[in-house]
Design an enzyme around this catalytic site. Structure first.
Site, mmCIF file in Angstrom:
data_model
loop_
_atom_site.group_PDB
_atom_site.id
_atom_site.type_symbol
_atom_site.label_atom_id
_atom_site.label_comp_id
_atom_site.label_asym_id
_atom_site.label_seq_id
_atom_site.Cartn_x
_atom_site.Cartn_y
_atom_site.Cartn_z
ATOM 1 N N LYS A 1 -2.773 -3.966 -3.145
ATOM 2 C CA LYS A 1 -2.794 -2.613 -3.698
ATOM 3 C C LYS A 1 -1.966 -2.569 -4.994
ATOM 4 O O LYS A 1 -1.217 -3.514 -5.295
ATOM 5 C CB LYS A 1 -2.237 -1.640 -2.648
ATOM 6 C CG LYS A 1 -3.114 -1.531 -1.392
ATOM 7 C CD LYS A 1 -2.526 -0.527 -0.400
ATOM 8 C CE LYS A 1 -3.401 -0.366 0.825
ATOM 9 N NZ LYS A 1 -2.837 0.646 1.766
ATOM 10 N N TYR B 1 -12.499 4.299 1.558
ATOM 11 C CA TYR B 1 -11.691 4.976 2.580
ATOM 12 C C TYR B 1 -12.479 6.091 3.277
ATOM 13 O O TYR B 1 -11.898 7.108 3.667
ATOM 14 C CB TYR B 1 -10.413 5.551 1.952
ATOM 15 C CG TYR B 1 -9.316 4.528 1.735
ATOM 16 C CD1 TYR B 1 -8.839 3.732 2.778
ATOM 17 C CD2 TYR B 1 -8.707 4.379 0.496
ATOM 18 C CE1 TYR B 1 -7.822 2.811 2.591
ATOM 19 C CE2 TYR B 1 -7.674 3.450 0.294
ATOM 20 C CZ TYR B 1 -7.240 2.674 1.352
ATOM 21 O OH TYR B 1 -6.209 1.775 1.169
ATOM 22 N N ASN C 1 2.071 0.135 0.958
ATOM 23 C CA ASN C 1 2.292 -0.953 1.904
ATOM 24 C C ASN C 1 1.599 -2.249 1.491
ATOM 25 O O ASN C 1 1.227 -3.062 2.331
ATOM 26 C CB ASN C 1 1.882 -0.508 3.310
ATOM 27 C CG ASN C 1 0.457 -0.004 3.359
ATOM 28 O OD1 ASN C 1 -0.258 -0.081 2.371
ATOM 29 N ND2 ASN C 1 0.043 0.487 4.502
ATOM 30 N N HIS D 1 -4.386 -4.031 1.901
ATOM 31 C CA HIS D 1 -5.408 -3.491 2.790
ATOM 32 C C HIS D 1 -6.159 -4.663 3.403
ATOM 33 O O HIS D 1 -6.374 -5.673 2.735
ATOM 34 C CB HIS D 1 -6.409 -2.632 2.000
ATOM 35 C CG HIS D 1 -7.650 -2.322 2.786
ATOM 36 N ND1 HIS D 1 -7.731 -1.266 3.673
ATOM 37 C CD2 HIS D 1 -8.851 -2.959 2.849
ATOM 38 C CE1 HIS D 1 -8.931 -1.281 4.241
ATOM 39 N NE2 HIS D 1 -9.626 -2.295 3.758
ATOM 40 N N GLU E 1 -17.030 -2.542 3.095
ATOM 41 C CA GLU E 1 -16.006 -2.636 2.045
ATOM 42 C C GLU E 1 -16.310 -3.772 1.058
ATOM 43 O O GLU E 1 -16.055 -3.634 -0.138
ATOM 44 C CB GLU E 1 -14.630 -2.828 2.694
ATOM 45 C CG GLU E 1 -14.192 -1.578 3.467
ATOM 46 C CD GLU E 1 -12.960 -1.812 4.345
ATOM 47 O OE1 GLU E 1 -12.379 -2.918 4.277
ATOM 48 O OE2 GLU E 1 -12.605 -0.896 5.104
HETATM 49 P P1 IDP Z 1 -4.085 0.332 7.608
HETATM 50 O O1 IDP Z 1 -4.069 0.101 6.120
HETATM 51 O O2 IDP Z 1 -2.910 -0.320 8.285
HETATM 52 O O3 IDP Z 1 -5.416 -0.016 8.230
HETATM 53 P P2 IDP Z 1 -4.896 3.124 7.874
HETATM 54 O O4 IDP Z 1 -4.539 3.979 9.024
HETATM 55 O O5 IDP Z 1 -6.302 2.644 7.755
HETATM 56 O O6 IDP Z 1 -3.859 1.894 7.837
HETATM 57 O O7 IDP Z 1 -4.523 3.944 6.564
HETATM 58 C C1 IDP Z 1 -4.992 3.550 5.301
HETATM 59 C C2 IDP Z 1 -3.850 3.618 4.324
HETATM 60 O O8 IDP Z 1 -3.465 4.982 4.148
HETATM 61 C C3 IDP Z 1 -2.572 2.907 4.784
HETATM 62 O O9 IDP Z 1 -2.600 1.514 4.509
HETATM 63 C C4 IDP Z 1 -1.530 3.645 3.971
HETATM 64 O O10 IDP Z 1 -1.513 3.180 2.614
HETATM 65 C C5 IDP Z 1 -2.059 5.058 3.981
HETATM 66 N N1 IDP Z 1 -1.538 5.863 5.088
HETATM 67 C C6 IDP Z 1 -1.853 5.767 6.385
HETATM 68 N N2 IDP Z 1 -1.180 6.667 7.135
HETATM 69 C C7 IDP Z 1 -0.439 7.374 6.253
HETATM 70 C C8 IDP Z 1 0.482 8.460 6.399
HETATM 71 O O11 IDP Z 1 0.748 8.960 7.499
HETATM 72 N N3 IDP Z 1 1.079 8.893 5.249
HETATM 73 C C9 IDP Z 1 0.796 8.371 4.030
HETATM 74 N N4 IDP Z 1 -0.058 7.356 3.867
HETATM 75 C C10 IDP Z 1 -0.673 6.859 4.956
HETATM 76 MG MG MG Z 2 -7.309 0.871 7.786
#
Ligand code: IDP
Ligand code: MG
Length: 139
Positions: A10, A50, A117, A120, A131
């Site tokens: 990212k 997304y 984080n 992805h 994707e």
């Molecule tokens: P993942 O990337 O671990 O699969 P997902 O639940 O698919 O997590 O969420 C997609 C992305 O959205 C996450 O990687 C993170 O960047 C962001 N995200 C997920 N949950 C939150 C939240 O509660 N607050 C802010 N950003 C979030």
């Molecule tokens: Mg995800």
């Protein structure tokens, strides 16, 4: 079973110069790189990528963050690579992701409240196929 997954470094990871370290971990695990491209995502591309998060409270901030710079889009291949890369990446929240994982070793949810984080990874064969088509329409 050999399969493919879509991985993104990212914009936070690209800006911090962690693309090489993340590629290193993917290759060190034994996965094969099929495609690697630095790409600036548009809102349209991110809506397709997304899809499952459209309408959630974090969707708008997530898209804004994902447009703050280019992402390194990667297609990697290998036995159970979808599950395997998610294991390398660690849980979503980098603060509590265990040491040894990409998010746990390198991420700390800074400087904003949006979860920056670093990576992805597709979470299922269906998501991976969709994707990969979004980021690499010619593959
Ligand atoms: P993942 O990337 O671990 O699969 P997902 O639940 O698919 O997590 O969420 C997609 C992305 O959205 C996450 O990687 C993170 O960047 C962001 N995200 C997920 N949950 C939150 C939240 O509660 N607050 C802010 N950003 C979030
Ligand atoms: Mg995800």
């Amino acid at each position: 079973m050999t399969e493919r997954t879509l991985i993104l470094v990212k914009p936070d990871g690209v800006k911090r110069g962690l693309s090489g370290e993340i590629l290193r971990r993917i290759e060190a695990k034994g996965y094969t790189l099929v495609a690697v491209e630095l790409k600036a995502a548009t809102a349209e591309l991110l809506a397709a990528h997304y899809e499952e998060h459209v309408g959630k409270p974090f969707y708008e901030p997530l898209v804004e963050f994902m447009m703050t710079g280019a992402s390194l889009a990667i297609v990697a291949e290998g036995d159970r690579v979808i599950e395997g890369f998610r294991s390398l990446a660690g849980p979503t929240d980098p603060t509590t992701a265990p040491p040894g994982t990409i998010r746990g070793d390198l991420g700390r949810q800074w400087p904003t409240t949006v979860l920056q984080n670093l990576v992805h990874g597709s979470d299922s064969p269906d998501s991976a196929e969709r994707e990969i088509g979004v980021w690499f329409p010619t593959l």
